[in-house]
Design a protein around this motif. Structure first.
Motif, mmCIF file in Angstrom:
data_model
loop_
_atom_site.group_PDB
_atom_site.id
_atom_site.type_symbol
_atom_site.label_atom_id
_atom_site.label_comp_id
_atom_site.label_asym_id
_atom_site.label_seq_id
_atom_site.Cartn_x
_atom_site.Cartn_y
_atom_site.Cartn_z
ATOM 1 N N ILE A 31 -96.439 48.783 -5.222
ATOM 2 C CA ILE A 31 -96.314 47.350 -5.477
ATOM 3 C C ILE A 31 -95.512 47.109 -6.741
ATOM 4 N N VAL A 32 -94.632 46.117 -6.681
ATOM 5 C CA VAL A 32 -93.841 45.675 -7.830
ATOM 6 C C VAL A 32 -94.401 44.335 -8.294
ATOM 7 N N HIS A 33 -94.672 44.236 -9.591
ATOM 8 C CA HIS A 33 -95.211 42.997 -10.152
ATOM 9 C C HIS A 33 -94.150 42.302 -11.007
ATOM 10 N N PRO A 34 -93.478 41.287 -10.466
ATOM 11 C CA PRO A 34 -92.510 40.551 -11.278
ATOM 12 C C PRO A 34 -93.203 39.591 -12.250
ATOM 13 N N GLY A 35 -92.551 39.374 -13.378
ATOM 14 C CA GLY A 35 -92.915 38.247 -14.226
ATOM 15 C C GLY A 35 -92.156 37.032 -13.730
ATOM 16 N N SER A 36 -91.713 36.178 -14.638
ATOM 17 C CA SER A 36 -90.899 35.031 -14.240
ATOM 18 C C SER A 36 -89.524 35.522 -13.801
ATOM 19 N N VAL A 37 -89.092 35.074 -12.624
ATOM 20 C CA VAL A 37 -87.809 35.480 -12.058
ATOM 21 C C VAL A 37 -86.977 34.225 -11.812
ATOM 22 N N ALA A 38 -85.700 34.316 -12.057
ATOM 23 C CA ALA A 38 -84.801 33.161 -11.916
ATOM 24 C C ALA A 38 -84.529 32.867 -10.445
ATOM 25 N N THR A 39 -85.535 32.337 -9.773
ATOM 26 C CA THR A 39 -85.423 31.889 -8.385
ATOM 27 C C THR A 39 -86.058 30.499 -8.292
ATOM 28 N N PRO A 40 -85.893 29.806 -7.173
ATOM 29 C CA PRO A 40 -86.509 28.484 -7.041
ATOM 30 C C PRO A 40 -88.027 28.481 -7.183
ATOM 31 N N MET A 41 -88.685 29.623 -7.011
ATOM 32 C CA MET A 41 -90.133 29.666 -7.184
ATOM 33 C C MET A 41 -90.536 29.344 -8.625
ATOM 34 N N ILE A 42 -89.666 29.665 -9.580
ATOM 35 C CA ILE A 42 -89.922 29.392 -10.993
ATOM 36 C C ILE A 42 -89.075 28.226 -11.490
ATOM 37 N N LEU A 43 -87.849 28.141 -11.007
ATOM 38 C CA LEU A 43 -86.921 27.116 -11.486
ATOM 39 C C LEU A 43 -87.118 25.827 -10.698
ATOM 40 N N ASN A 44 -88.226 25.135 -10.997
ATOM 41 C CA ASN A 44 -88.522 23.868 -10.340
ATOM 42 C C ASN A 44 -89.350 22.991 -11.269
ATOM 43 N N ASP A 45 -89.407 21.717 -10.964
ATOM 44 C CA ASP A 45 -90.044 20.748 -11.857
ATOM 45 C C ASP A 45 -91.530 20.999 -12.042
ATOM 46 N N GLU A 46 -92.213 21.509 -10.999
ATOM 47 C CA GLU A 46 -93.649 21.753 -11.108
ATOM 48 C C GLU A 46 -93.940 22.821 -12.163
ATOM 49 N N VAL A 47 -93.158 23.890 -12.151
ATOM 50 C CA VAL A 47 -93.359 24.945 -13.142
ATOM 51 C C VAL A 47 -92.925 24.472 -14.526
ATOM 52 N N TYR A 48 -91.834 23.731 -14.596
ATOM 53 C CA TYR A 48 -91.406 23.209 -15.896
ATOM 54 C C TYR A 48 -92.524 22.379 -16.534
ATOM 55 N N ALA A 49 -93.186 21.553 -15.729
ATOM 56 C CA ALA A 49 -94.270 20.716 -16.248
ATOM 57 C C ALA A 49 -95.458 21.564 -16.680
ATOM 58 N N LYS A 50 -95.709 22.670 -15.982
ATOM 59 C CA LYS A 50 -96.836 23.528 -16.342
ATOM 60 C C LYS A 50 -96.617 24.180 -17.696
ATOM 61 N N VAL A 51 -95.408 24.686 -17.937
ATOM 62 C CA VAL A 51 -95.169 25.431 -19.176
ATOM 63 C C VAL A 51 -94.806 24.520 -20.342
ATOM 64 N N ARG A 52 -94.436 23.258 -20.062
ATOM 65 C CA ARG A 52 -94.146 22.297 -21.130
ATOM 66 C C ARG A 52 -94.913 20.993 -20.905
ATOM 67 N N PRO A 53 -96.256 21.070 -20.953
ATOM 68 C CA PRO A 53 -97.061 19.864 -20.731
ATOM 69 C C PRO A 53 -96.901 18.823 -21.839
ATOM 70 N N ASP A 54 -96.266 19.205 -22.945
ATOM 71 C CA ASP A 54 -96.054 18.292 -24.068
ATOM 72 C C ASP A 54 -94.898 17.332 -23.833
ATOM 73 N N LEU A 55 -94.119 17.571 -22.773
ATOM 74 C CA LEU A 55 -92.957 16.733 -22.495
ATOM 75 C C LEU A 55 -93.150 15.970 -21.186
ATOM 76 N N PRO A 56 -92.683 14.704 -21.132
ATOM 77 C CA PRO A 56 -92.880 13.915 -19.906
ATOM 78 C C PRO A 56 -92.028 14.398 -18.737
ATOM 79 N N ASN A 57 -90.796 14.817 -19.002
ATOM 80 C CA ASN A 57 -89.899 15.275 -17.946
ATOM 81 C C ASN A 57 -89.127 16.509 -18.430
#
Length: 265
Positions: A183-209
């Protein structure tokens, strides 16, 4: 390059993201590809097939939702009938979505994560394993959330921890046949699974958008190496190692590719 010359690899979730990268990397090393994904991603599969064939390798495409065992079995069997063999199974299909504290997750979100990330892997392996002979390799794409916990991702983390246990069991069961399972365990990978607004909001809850750049700064702070994420090919290189004879005596092993995320003090 010939590390997988004339071998055949099946890859789930192949139409985009890491799945596409795995297909191209394995093809670069001489493998023919059996690429599976949802029917709604038919256009992506068609483009992938052209890219694989431009490398001088064959690409057979098929439709299957990994939650449907009969569809997966039929797609694998049909593909193997066309390619004549199967040497590598890459269980890549996965979902990371509906992020929320555990007590706010819906039953549907919880079940969907387990159905795809865990049961879908089982369906894929069950369909592919009978076609593998000695020297065959099964590679599961897990996640750092299968090594540690992840806030707002209880469903995802639970599924990835469980699939890590499945890999260890499969390694014991298939080892006597000469088939390896890792098994390979990736961290954050530059794909749409990470590069999307839902994840951006999770990691930067201090910002509105929050934007991609806002998220990149936060994600980089989580890693030891000074990068916010790795590229898909970095995961594909790990998949290639497990698929090739370079890992011929490696089984039941977890390889973390995460820029140091899980080791950050």
């Amino acid at each position: 390059m010939t590390r997988l010359q004339d071998r055949v690899a099946v890859v789930t979730g192949a139409a985009g993201g890491m799945g596409r990268a795995h297909c191209l990397r394995l093809a670069d090393e001489g493998a023919d590809i059996l690429a599976l994904d949802l029917e709604q991603h038919a256009a992506g599969l068609a483009v992938l097939a052209e890219e694989v064939e431009s490398r001088g390798r064959r690409c057979v495409t098929g439709f299957a939702d990994v939650r449907d065992p009969l569809a997966v079995e039929e797609a694998v069997n049909t593909g193997v009938a066309q390619t004549g063999r199967l040497d590598v199974v890459v269980a890549n299909a996965g979902v990371y979505a509906d992020l929320a504290p555990a007590w706010e997750l819906s039953d549907e979100s919880w079940q969907r994560a387990l159905d795809i990330n865990l049961t879908g892997v089982w369906h894929t392996v069950r369909a592919g394993a009978p076609h593998l002979g000695a020297g065959g390799s099964i590679v599961v794409v897990g996640s750092v959330n299968g090594v540690k916990g992840g806030a707002s991702a209880a469903h995802y983390s639970a599924s990835k921890h469980a699939v890590s246990g499945l890999v260890k069991t499969l390694a014991n069961e298939l080892g006597p046949q000469g088939v390896r399972v890792n098994i390979v365990h990736p961290g954050s990978v530059a794909t749409p699974m990470i590069l999307n607004d839902e994840v951006y909001a999770k990691v930067r809850p201090d910002l509105p958008n929050p934007t991609r750049e806002d998220a990149a700064a936060a994600l980089a702070r989580r890693n030891i190496l000074p990068v916010p994420w790795v590229d898909p090919v970095d995961i594909s290189n790990a998949v290639l190692f497990f698929a090739s004879d370079e890992s011929r005596y490696v089984t039941g092993t977890q390889l973390v590719v995460d820029a140091g995320l899980t080791q950050k003090v």
